[in-house]
Design an enzyme around this catalytic site. Structure first.
Site, PDB file in Angstrom:
ATOM      1  N   LYS A   1       0.832  -1.203   0.000  1.00 58.70           N
ATOM      2  CA  LYS A   1       0.000   0.000   0.000  1.00 58.70           C
ATOM      3  C   LYS A   1       0.867   1.253   0.000  1.00 58.70           C
ATOM      4  CE  LYS A   1      -3.703  -0.587   2.500  1.00 58.70           C
ATOM      5  NZ  LYS A   1      -4.285  -0.841   3.831  1.00 58.70           N
ATOM      6  N   ARG A  60      -3.215   3.217   8.605  1.00 59.63           N
ATOM      7  CA  ARG A  60      -3.546   2.046   7.788  1.00 59.63           C
ATOM      8  C   ARG A  60      -2.406   1.032   7.794  1.00 59.63           C
ATOM      9  NH1 ARG A  60      -4.757   4.461   1.935  1.00 59.63           N
ATOM     10  NH2 ARG A  60      -6.084   2.614   1.793  1.00 59.63           N
ATOM     11  N   GLY A 119      -8.397  -7.091   4.624  1.00 55.02           N
ATOM     12  CA  GLY A 119      -9.222  -7.152   5.823  1.00 55.02           C
ATOM     13  C   GLY A 119      -8.593  -7.863   7.009  1.00 55.02           C
ATOM     14  N   MET A 160      -5.767  -7.026   8.729  1.00 56.87           N
ATOM     15  CA  MET A 160      -5.181  -6.188   9.764  1.00 56.87           C
ATOM     16  C   MET A 160      -6.021  -4.933   9.934  1.00 56.87           C
ATOM     17  SD  MET A 160      -1.180  -6.713   9.181  1.00 56.87           S
ATOM     18  CE  MET A 160      -1.321  -6.266   7.491  1.00 56.87           C
ATOM     19  N   ARG A 207      -3.355  -1.438  -6.486  1.00 55.08           N
ATOM     20  CA  ARG A 207      -2.522  -2.645  -6.397  1.00 55.08           C
ATOM     21  C   ARG A 207      -2.899  -3.543  -7.568  1.00 55.08           C
ATOM     22  NH1 ARG A 207      -5.730  -4.443  -1.080  1.00 55.08           N
ATOM     23  NH2 ARG A 207      -7.758  -4.605  -2.019  1.00 55.08           N
ATOM     24  N   HIS A 253     -16.375  -8.878   0.997  1.00 58.26           N
ATOM     25  CA  HIS A 253     -15.348  -9.775   1.532  1.00 58.26           C
ATOM     26  C   HIS A 253     -15.477 -11.183   0.946  1.00 58.26           C
ATOM     27  CE1 HIS A 253     -13.696 -12.606   4.543  1.00 58.26           C
ATOM     28  NE2 HIS A 253     -12.704 -11.717   4.564  1.00 58.26           N
ATOM     29  N   ARG A 280       0.408 -47.772 -12.583  1.00 55.02           N
ATOM     30  CA  ARG A 280       0.472 -48.672 -11.424  1.00 55.02           C
ATOM     31  C   ARG A 280      -0.273 -49.944 -11.777  1.00 55.02           C
ATOM     32  NH1 ARG A 280      -1.531 -43.732  -9.839  1.00 55.02           N
ATOM     33  NH2 ARG A 280      -0.294 -42.502  -8.375  1.00 55.02           N
ATOM     34  N   ARG A 328       5.083 -49.606 -13.666  1.00 60.29           N
ATOM     35  CA  ARG A 328       5.712 -50.087 -12.434  1.00 60.29           C
ATOM     36  C   ARG A 328       5.207 -51.490 -12.129  1.00 60.29           C
ATOM     37  NH1 ARG A 328       4.326 -46.955  -7.034  1.00 60.29           N
ATOM     38  NH2 ARG A 328       2.361 -48.066  -7.315  1.00 60.29           N
ATOM     39  N   GLU A 333      13.011 -44.349  -4.175  1.00 63.28           N
ATOM     40  CA  GLU A 333      12.089 -43.942  -3.112  1.00 63.28           C
ATOM     41  C   GLU A 333      12.598 -44.311  -1.728  1.00 63.28           C
ATOM     42  OE1 GLU A 333       8.327 -45.834  -4.013  1.00 63.28           O
ATOM     43  OE2 GLU A 333       9.347 -47.489  -4.993  1.00 63.28           O
ATOM     44  N   SER A 387      12.987 -42.904 -11.595  1.00 64.25           N
ATOM     45  CA  SER A 387      11.803 -42.086 -11.377  1.00 64.25           C
ATOM     46  C   SER A 387      11.693 -41.882  -9.873  1.00 64.25           C
ATOM     47  CB  SER A 387      10.564 -42.791 -11.913  1.00 64.25           C
ATOM     48  OG  SER A 387       9.421 -42.027 -11.620  1.00 64.25           O
ATOM     49  N   GLY A 407      10.126 -41.505  -6.663  1.00 63.70           N
ATOM     50  CA  GLY A 407       8.812 -41.703  -6.034  1.00 63.70           C
ATOM     51  C   GLY A 407       8.821 -40.910  -4.749  1.00 63.70           C
ATOM     52  N   THR A 408       8.516 -39.639  -4.856  1.00 62.85           N
ATOM     53  CA  THR A 408       8.746 -38.755  -3.705  1.00 62.85           C
ATOM     54  C   THR A 408       7.702 -38.918  -2.604  1.00 62.85           C
ATOM     55  OG1 THR A 408       7.724 -36.994  -4.993  1.00 62.85           O
ATOM     56  CG2 THR A 408      10.130 -37.019  -4.871  1.00 62.85           C
ATOM     57  N   ASN A 409       6.620 -39.650  -2.854  1.00 66.53           N
ATOM     58  CA  ASN A 409       5.709 -39.927  -1.739  1.00 66.53           C
ATOM     59  C   ASN A 409       6.418 -40.808  -0.709  1.00 66.53           C
ATOM     60  OD1 ASN A 409       3.823 -38.586  -3.204  1.00 66.53           O
ATOM     61  ND2 ASN A 409       2.607 -40.383  -3.736  1.00 66.53           N
ATOM     62  N   ASP A 410       6.909 -41.957  -1.198  1.00 68.16           N
ATOM     63  CA  ASP A 410       7.621 -42.852  -0.288  1.00 68.16           C
ATOM     64  C   ASP A 410       8.957 -42.262   0.137  1.00 68.16           C
ATOM     65  OD1 ASP A 410       6.093 -45.065   0.398  1.00 68.16           O
ATOM     66  OD2 ASP A 410       6.315 -45.938  -1.592  1.00 68.16           O
ATOM     67  N   CYS A 465       7.584 -38.897 -10.088  1.00 68.90           N
ATOM     68  CA  CYS A 465       6.163 -39.203 -10.109  1.00 68.90           C
ATOM     69  C   CYS A 465       5.694 -38.996  -8.674  1.00 68.90           C
ATOM     70  CB  CYS A 465       5.915 -40.617 -10.594  1.00 68.90           C
ATOM     71  SG  CYS A 465       6.813 -41.870  -9.690  1.00 68.90           S
ATOM     72  N   TYR A 490      11.742 -34.974 -16.748  1.00 68.33           N
ATOM     73  CA  TYR A 490      10.287 -34.815 -16.814  1.00 68.33           C
ATOM     74  C   TYR A 490       9.661 -34.845 -15.431  1.00 68.33           C
ATOM     75  CZ  TYR A 490       9.820 -39.834 -15.958  1.00 68.33           C
ATOM     76  OH  TYR A 490       9.866 -41.075 -15.390  1.00 68.33           O
TER      77      TYR A 490
HETATM   78  P1  ADP Z   1      -7.589  -2.453   3.874  1.00 74.84           P
HETATM   79  O1  ADP Z   1      -6.157  -2.769   3.688  1.00 74.84           O
HETATM   80  O2  ADP Z   1      -8.290  -3.372   4.789  1.00 74.84           O
HETATM   81  O3  ADP Z   1      -8.287  -2.208   2.566  1.00 74.84           O
HETATM   82  P2  ADP Z   1      -7.337   0.384   4.131  1.00 74.84           P
HETATM   83  O4  ADP Z   1      -6.159   0.915   4.833  1.00 74.84           O
HETATM   84  O5  ADP Z   1      -7.246   0.400   2.646  1.00 74.84           O
HETATM   85  O6  ADP Z   1      -7.628  -1.072   4.671  1.00 74.84           O
HETATM   86  O7  ADP Z   1      -8.559   1.232   4.642  1.00 74.84           O
HETATM   87  C1  ADP Z   1      -9.857   0.790   4.803  1.00 74.84           C
HETATM   88  C2  ADP Z   1     -10.828   1.747   4.141  1.00 74.84           C
HETATM   89  O8  ADP Z   1     -10.653   3.079   4.604  1.00 74.84           O
HETATM   90  C3  ADP Z   1     -10.652   1.792   2.644  1.00 74.84           C
HETATM   91  O9  ADP Z   1     -11.904   1.832   2.026  1.00 74.84           O
HETATM   92  C4  ADP Z   1      -9.914   3.066   2.420  1.00 74.84           C
HETATM   93  O10 ADP Z   1     -10.177   3.601   1.152  1.00 74.84           O
HETATM   94  C5  ADP Z   1     -10.442   3.956   3.531  1.00 74.84           C
HETATM   95  N1  ADP Z   1      -9.450   4.951   3.895  1.00 74.84           N
HETATM   96  C6  ADP Z   1      -8.211   4.694   4.355  1.00 74.84           C
HETATM   97  N2  ADP Z   1      -7.520   5.841   4.526  1.00 74.84           N
HETATM   98  C7  ADP Z   1      -8.348   6.834   4.172  1.00 74.84           C
HETATM   99  C8  ADP Z   1      -8.202   8.257   4.117  1.00 74.84           C
HETATM  100  N3  ADP Z   1      -7.060   8.851   4.439  1.00 74.84           N
HETATM  101  N4  ADP Z   1      -9.252   8.982   3.703  1.00 74.84           N
HETATM  102  C9  ADP Z   1     -10.404   8.369   3.363  1.00 74.84           C
HETATM  103  N5  ADP Z   1     -10.608   7.048   3.387  1.00 74.84           N
HETATM  104  C10 ADP Z   1      -9.589   6.281   3.783  1.00 74.84           C
HETATM  105 MG    MG Z   2      -7.712  -1.062   1.127  1.00 74.63          MG
HETATM  106 MG    MG Z   3       6.311 -46.025  -3.632  1.00 78.24          MG
END
Ligand code: ADP
Ligand code: MG
Ligand code: MG
Length: 894
Positions: free
Chosen positions: A26, A96, A105, A107, A352, A468, A574, A630, A758, A777, A779-782, A844, A864
């Site tokens: 970010k 953030r 979501g 952290m 991103r 989500h 087999r 085999r 193996e 060949s 046989g990485t399981n065994d 294999c 292979y």
């Molecule tokens: P996550 O990584 O969980 O998406 P974010 O840090 O992106 O968390 O933030 C969560 C929400 O808050 C996002 O929708 C983001 O756009 C909004 N947000 C974060 N910082 C700001 C800011 N400075 N002004 C307005 N909205 C923000």
């Molecule tokens: Mg975000």
């Molecule tokens: Mg075997």
């Protein structure tokens, strides 16, 4: 002095997009966007190194961090023309999280930070809107209390609900400025009651509290679980971004939204996004209100009756389109962007590389290559091999009858049936018992990911395409229907209802994630087509890859699938799988129970024609391609009769009494069959068994090559060899049978004899073994079982703990243990090649279809890999990527 803090804003930045390790994804991209001149609210990033320092030093900060943070805060103030904590013109910020790779979501984030009873007055003056100011304030108090102070959300929800009840409100929008103001007071009193200390009024204290909470959230349970599922190392740490707030909740000329530069579901080159008017931050993702589409095309596609941004805010829409074009060309990849509009001014808050479905990944990679944005090698690297699995997955059979229950958004493609469960915990519990489940929720939250992962499909009744549930399901490749609003879920009664139809926990439903349909009962599915973009990418991959890809297959059906998916031979056929057929098992049992060689030979005579016919089928389908067969491998007791009936049958057909059979069965029981009388040990003790199998192979090969005129290439593999003294006589036996058969039929063909590697001893003895083996060949399981001294069937429970503790971060049976088993393979490859430079080396076993293991195979130059038929395309792509990655690593070393 170390640099712990990187500033961005006003068209400049100290960071860059390629500094993700230091600034998190970010932070690095906020810096990059700022440098590009894209409107980004000013801010600064505290590096991931501070996170590392924090955990290595008893949750404390480097001494010089404070000064650097305060200096950067001043810079924000001067750009934004506002002051942190100022009663008339307060600067508010968000704090953030942001790791190297996005962990949506997982952290914490705190918005509207800097508000207190004094600064809120300034915000009222600036905005001229007391309701907005108090709404922001109460959001801050609840978020901060929850995230930083650990006072759970529900306390505040209860207070709000009871106020609404008292006043007779149903919607949050009816709550007035005075009400919010009053609530802030009540909320704070609640915090004091819960903690015994007051809610912090000092903005600087609030900021440090939030920074600490973000670093703390790196180690919360859900973040740990997410990292485990996505193989993200714990030592990476998170960065913290402190950024000036912009407000999407300042009225109807304000909004907040999420958009993708191309459709993340189909990959179509169409701008796609959703937004909410007069809303803030998480509101879109939380799925509380139904969002509007940004484009008219998107609105039409989703049958929405809400107006699109393209209609209501055409100027801003154009600006957003221009930024989308700019960022996509700059990053040369599909972008997932967050934006906020404050009083008709557009701000970008995040960009991103967007998560996408497998279909979209494929289409975007091929399209971008055809558009000249990326080259073929980049396109190959853009598609995660594991992801192809989704494309190879079934869709609903259009001709099959179906009973439509409800319709929602097509959030993640693929068709799936399963039993309905209503909580993520139930999903996990049921899945553990081997049941197939569909998780049904009103909406999902990050705590649910464990249960989402084990579900066949996910159904939610609320939320949009960027909710989500939708985002996570697409990432996991789990089919998902989101926002099916006509369904009502009753968690307590464990039912879902649509009109007067009721579905109970445990009932089966089917989801079509590509269409958004929900059906009652199970609907049959069809296999996918493999042409178009898929074929193009595979062709590009095939040109790049060095290793061949074969399939593990023994039935005609599997061989057919393997060829359809592009297998270049059979790497493991087999032979024992052919024995379980009810017509044959009786002869196998006779053979096992026979007292002497003559008895065994008599039984084997019956088996020969069956076995020969099996090979005729395999050779016919695999014409012109090598087939590694085999010889008998498993402990014999696997074939033994168990029930009284079975015992009686065998006794009758062998002309002995049941007691004799029973005592023979008892004699054959082993304490540890995996390390018992199996593999070439059977061939050594009962050579006539291998003799029969070799004869069947050669007779079939001659038959097919004569009938078709095509080459048939049998490769006969002796299993579980630990000593050259085992291989030598077995090889002599095979050669003798070959000569006998060739002489009898007056015709010769080429064939090879090799061994499965193996056992650790075989790896160490590879130089000697290679004198008699034309191929190895692995046989990485065994080999994994014997190298780690760990039974695959018993290791599940403790391997989970091991994974959590990072002892073996990946399950060594799924992805090769490079340090141990990998070194064994390397030793064997080196020693084998020393004796026989042109020895053919392959793998294999499950690892042959695992991209990381395939990457390892490339590094030790195997010829292979062989995997299950459905994984062949995955292996083809992974093998190509391995070549490209190896090249990149070599470049780096230079
Ligand atoms: P996550 O990584 O969980 O998406 P974010 O840090 O992106 O968390 O933030 C969560 C929400 O808050 C996002 O929708 C983001 O756009 C909004 N947000 C974060 N910082 C700001 C800011 N400075 N002004 C307005 N909205 C923000
Ligand atoms: Mg975000
Ligand atoms: Mg075997």
């Amino acid at each position: 002095m170390s640099k712990w803090v990187y500033f961005f804003g006003d068209g400049q930045a100290e960071g860059r997009a390629d500094m993700k390790n230091l600034l998190g994804g970010k932070g690095a991209n906020l810096a990059e966007m700022s440098s590009l001149g894209v409107p980004v609210p000013a801010g600064f990033t505290i590096t991931t190194e501070v996170c590392t320092y924090y955990y290595e030093n008893g949750e404390t900060y480097p001494a010089d961090l404070k000064q650097q943070v305060m200096d950067s805060l001043k810079q924000i103030e001067s750009i934004m023309g506002a002051k942190f904590g100022d009663p008339d013109n307060p600067l508010l910020v968000s704090v953030r999280s942001g790791a190297r790779t996005s962990m949506p979501g997982m952290m914490d984030t705190v918005l509207n930070l800097g508000l207190n009873d004094t600064t809120v007055q300034g915000l009222i003056k600036l905005s001229g809107d007391a309701r907005f100011a108090y709404d922001s304030y109460r959001r801050f108090v609840t978020m901060y209390s929850d995230v930083v102070l650990g006072v759970d959300h529900y306390h505040f929800e209860e207070i709000l609900e009871s106020l609404k009840e008292d006043k007779g409100y149903t919607l949050d929008t009816e709550v007035t400025a005075e009400d919010w103001k009053h609530l802030v007071g009540v909320y704070k009193a609640k915090v004091l009651e819960q903690l015994g200390t007051p809610f912090p009024e000092d903005p600087v204290e609030q900021m440090w509290g939030s920074i600490g909470a973000v670093f703390g959230s790196w180690m919360n349970q859900r973040a740990k679980t997410y990292r485990r599922l996505h193989h993200i190392p714990g030592h990476w740490g998170t960065a913290v971004n402190v950024q000036a707030m912009v407000f999407g909740n300042m009225g109807d000329d304000s909004a907040t939204g999420v958009c993708f530069s191309r459709d993340p579901s189909t990959g179509e080159n169409a701008f796609y996004g959703e937004y909410l008017v007069n809303a803030q931050g998480e509101d879109v993702v939380a799925g509380i209100r139904t969002p509007q589409n940004i484009s008219i095309a998107g609105k039409e596609k989703n049958n929405s009756d809400l107006p699109a941004m393209e209609e209501t805010m055409p100027v801003i829409y154009k600006e957003l389109v221009a930024i989308r074009d700019r960022l996509e060309v700059h990053y040369k990849d599909m972008q997932d962007m967050e934006f906020t509009i404050q009083k008709n001014k557009l701000w970008m808050l995040q960009t991103r590389n967007g998560k996408r479905t497998a279909a979209a990944a494929l289409k975007i990679a091929v399209d971008m290559c055809n558009e000249g944005l990326i080259d073929k090698e980049t396109a190959i690297l853009r598609v995660a091999p594991e992801h192809l699995d989704q494309l190879l997955h079934p869709t609903l059979d259009p001709k099959a009858p179906r009973d439509l229950l409800a319709h929602g958004l097509p959030a993640s493609p693929g068709a799936a049936s399963g039993q309905v469960v209503f909580t993520a915990d139930e999903a996990e519990a049921w899945a553990q018992k081997g049941k197939k489940v569909v998780l049904v929720r009103v909406e999902t939250s990050p705590e649910d990911i464990g249960g989402m992962h084990v579900s066949q499909g996910i159904l939610t009744t609320r939320g949009g395409m960027t909710s989500h549930a939708a985002v996570v399901a697409r990432g996991m490749g789990v089919p998902c229907v989101a926002g099916a609003g006509e369904i009502r879920v009753d968690y307590r009664a464990k039912t879902l209802t649509v009109g007067d139809r009721v579905v109970k926990e445990g009932d089966i439903i089917t989801l079509d994630g590509a269409k958004g349909d929900v059906f009652l009962g199970e609907v049959p599915t069809l296999q996918p087509e493999l042409s178009g973009d898929f074929a193009d990418l595979m062709l590009w991959a095939d040109k790049v890859r060095r290793m061949k890809v074969r399939a593990n297959a023994e039935t005609a059906e599997d061989c057919g699938t393997a060829r359809k998916f592009g297998a270049e031979g059979v790497g493991l056929c087999r032979t024992e799988h052919m024995f379980f057929d009810p017509k044959r098992i009786i002869h196998i049992r006779q053979m096992i129970l026979a007292e002497d060689e003559a008895g065994r030979r008599a039984a084997l005579e019956h088996l020969l024609p069956y076995q020969r016919q099996d090979f005729v089928e395999v050779f016919t389908i695999m014409q012109g391609l090598p087939v590694t067969i085999r010889l008998l491998d498993p402990p014999l007791h696997e074939f033994l009769p168990h029930s009284e009936n079975e015992i009686a049958d065998v006794a009758a057909s062998a002309g002995v009494d049941a007691a004799t059979v029973k005592s023979r069965v008892a004699m054959l029981q082993e304490a540890n069959p995996m390390l018992g009388h199996r593999g070439c040990r059977l061939g050594i003790t009962y050579p006539e068994v291998y003799e029969m199998q070799a004869r069947a192979i050669f007779e079939a090969a001659l038959e097919v090559s004569e009938a078709s005129g095509e080459t048939v290439l049998p490769e006969i593999m002796i299993p579980l060899v630990g000593s050259v003294k085992e291989l030598e006589p077995m090889r002599a036996l095979v050669d003798r049978v070959a000569e006998e058969t060739f002489t009898a039929k007056g015709q010769r063909i080429e064939y090879h004899v090799g061994t499965m590697i193996e056992l650790p001893r075989a790896c160490l003895q590879a130089a000697q073994i290679a004198e008699h083996a034309e191929f190895f060949s692995f046989g990485t399981n065994d080999l994994t079982q014997t190298t780690l001294g760990m039974s695959r069937d018993d290791s599940g429970p403790f391997l989970e703990v091991y994974a959590q503790k990072g002892i073996y971060p990946r399950d060594p049976f799924q992805s090769i243990d490079v340090d141990g088993v990998g070194e064994m393979v390397q030793i064997a490859a080196e020693r084998g090649r020393k004796t026989r430079p042109d020895i053919k080396l392959g793998i294999c076993g499950e690892h042959g279809g695992d991209p990381d293991s395939i990457h390892f195979c490339e590094t030790v130059d195997l010829n292979y890999v062989s995997c299950s038929p459905y994984r062949v395309p995955i292996a083809r792509l992974a093998a190509a990527q391995s070549v490209l990655l190896k090249g990149k690593e070599a470049e780096k070393d230079r």
